[in-house]
Design an enzyme around this catalytic site. Structure first.
Site, PDB file in Angstrom:
ATOM      1  N   GLN A  65       0.827  -1.207   0.000  1.00 53.54           N
ATOM      2  CA  GLN A  65       0.000   0.000   0.000  1.00 53.54           C
ATOM      3  C   GLN A  65       0.863   1.261   0.000  1.00 53.54           C
ATOM      4  OE1 GLN A  65      -3.957   1.451   2.397  1.00 53.54           O
ATOM      5  NE2 GLN A  65      -2.318   0.520   3.565  1.00 53.54           N
ATOM      6  N   CYS A  96      -6.911   7.114   3.973  1.00 52.12           N
ATOM      7  CA  CYS A  96      -6.383   7.472   5.293  1.00 52.12           C
ATOM      8  C   CYS A  96      -6.768   8.905   5.647  1.00 52.12           C
ATOM      9  CB  CYS A  96      -4.869   7.313   5.323  1.00 52.12           C
ATOM     10  SG  CYS A  96      -4.164   7.712   6.932  1.00 52.12           S
ATOM     11  N   LYS A 138      -7.858   1.900  -2.209  1.00 55.68           N
ATOM     12  CA  LYS A 138      -8.640   1.909  -0.970  1.00 55.68           C
ATOM     13  C   LYS A 138      -9.203   3.311  -0.820  1.00 55.68           C
ATOM     14  CE  LYS A 138      -8.479   0.147   3.739  1.00 55.68           C
ATOM     15  NZ  LYS A 138      -9.068   1.287   4.466  1.00 55.68           N
ATOM     16  N   SER A 197     -16.103  -2.262   3.589  1.00 54.30           N
ATOM     17  CA  SER A 197     -15.382  -2.061   4.845  1.00 54.30           C
ATOM     18  C   SER A 197     -16.143  -1.072   5.720  1.00 54.30           C
ATOM     19  CB  SER A 197     -13.976  -1.525   4.521  1.00 54.30           C
ATOM     20  OG  SER A 197     -13.308  -1.097   5.674  1.00 54.30           O
ATOM     21  N   GLY A 221     -11.197  -4.781   9.889  1.00 51.70           N
ATOM     22  CA  GLY A 221     -10.158  -3.935  10.449  1.00 51.70           C
ATOM     23  C   GLY A 221      -9.984  -4.125  11.936  1.00 51.70           C
ATOM     24  N   ARG A 222     -10.443  -3.134  12.705  1.00 50.68           N
ATOM     25  CA  ARG A 222     -10.164  -3.093  14.147  1.00 50.68           C
ATOM     26  C   ARG A 222     -10.633  -4.338  14.895  1.00 50.68           C
ATOM     27  NH1 ARG A 222     -13.030   2.470  15.084  1.00 50.68           N
ATOM     28  NH2 ARG A 222     -14.206   1.656  13.307  1.00 50.68           N
TER      29      ARG A 222
END
Length: 316
Positions: A65, A96, A138, A197, A221-222
């Site tokens: 990435q 991000c 992404k 996501s 993810g988390r």
């Protein structure tokens, strides 16, 4: 292109999803992995940061990435990575929303200008053609304004092969609710696979996201930080009770692998954040977390982890 419909994927997360964690998640059933963010400018100035880019064959298919603010720099850095490491994909991060990254007009900042995002993808796709490596992206729904269909169309036109959509805007960060219905709407205009996501907290959420959004893959993810067994749970369609001993064995194995690409002392310092995550939800774990992470050196840290394994019944 190496992608199968129905994949469940480990999301990239800074400081967590390095090679060791990715490998362990692959063993537990994750179908695909991504590296942490790698700065295009950093690659061009200082070379590839191996702590971030290091991977083993076990982690494939893997996306390395990259982020930046300049199409030419991103394309050039991608070529450097492609030549040296030969990943399955180069992934361009447009999602991000960390303030430091946004201040540099990179990643999530670029959501404000879909044509520029398209230019980044187009240049990178062209640059990578000699190496046969496809480009994924992404993204989020937008920067502040939700315009995900427009973004998807721009990226497709530019030659992207795969898109992961976090169903919030960059301005939202992780606040508010992820708008899963917008993934479904984006999927309607997509001619490439779409990975969903956002707010995937359990294996049942993975199942539900597939059903509700008709996405091609789901990114976790988390939730995977505290429960890397979520991938196995989804594959087996059942809740898995994971005891303290098994959690601490996971940490010890991760720690051992981390020394392949960083010093043992550095690995012991970095593993502490993962210890805090993996003890989430363990009864009476607050004082145990404090006890373990306050170890002053590697030897003491391992000793305290081993003690925790022996004391499992006290925390059950």
């Amino acid at each position: 292109m190496n992608f199968k419909k129905g994949e469940v994927i480990l999301a990239p997360m800074a400081s967590y999803t390095h090679s060791a964690f990715r490998r362990l998640c692959r063993r537990l059933g994750a179908d695909r992995t991504y590296t942490e963010l790698i700065s295009a400018v950093g690659v061009l100035r200082n070379g590839i940061p191996m702590k971030l880019a290091y991977f083993t064959e076990e982690e494939r298919p893997i996306h390395i990435q990259v982020f930046g603010s300049n199409p030419e720099e991103i394309a050039q850095a991608s070529v450097v990575i492609a030549k040296e490491l030969k990943p399955d994909f180069i992934d361009i991060n447009f999602g991000c929303s960390v303030p430091k990254v946004l201040r540099n007009k990179a990643a999530g900042y670029m959501l404000q200008c879909p044509p520029l995002m398209g230019e980044v993808v187009k240049e990178t796709v062209e640059a990578l053609k000699p190496y046969g490596i496809p480009v994924s992206a992404k993204i989020r729904l937008g920067f502040e304004k939700d315009e995900v269909e427009r973004i998807v169309e721009e990226l497709q036109k530019a030659g992207v092969s795969l898109i992961a959509i976090h169903a919030r805007t960059a301005k939202q960060g992780f606040s508010g609710k992820a708008l899963w219905h917008r993934i479904k709407e984006a999927k309607k205009v997509a001619s490439v696979p779409i990975i969903g996501s956002g707010d995937v907290k359990s294996w049942r959420d993975i199942e539900r996201m597939f059903e509700e959004t008709e996405c091609d893959g789901v990114m976790v993810g988390r939730a995977a930080l505290s429960n890397p067994w979520i991938f196995k749970e989804f594959k087996e369609k059942r809740d898995i009770e994971v005891g303290l001993k098994e959690r601490m064995d996971f940490i010890l194995e991760e720690l051992s692998m981390m020394t392949e690409y960083m010093s043992r002392e550095k690995a012991c310092a970095e593993i502490k954040s993962q210890i805090v995550q993996i003890l989430k939800g363990v009864p009476n774990s607050r004082e145990l977390k404090t006890y373990i992470v306050h170890a002053e050196n590697c030897k003491e840290l391992v000793k305290r982890i081993e003690e925790a394994k022996e004391r499992e019944l006290l925390y059950a």
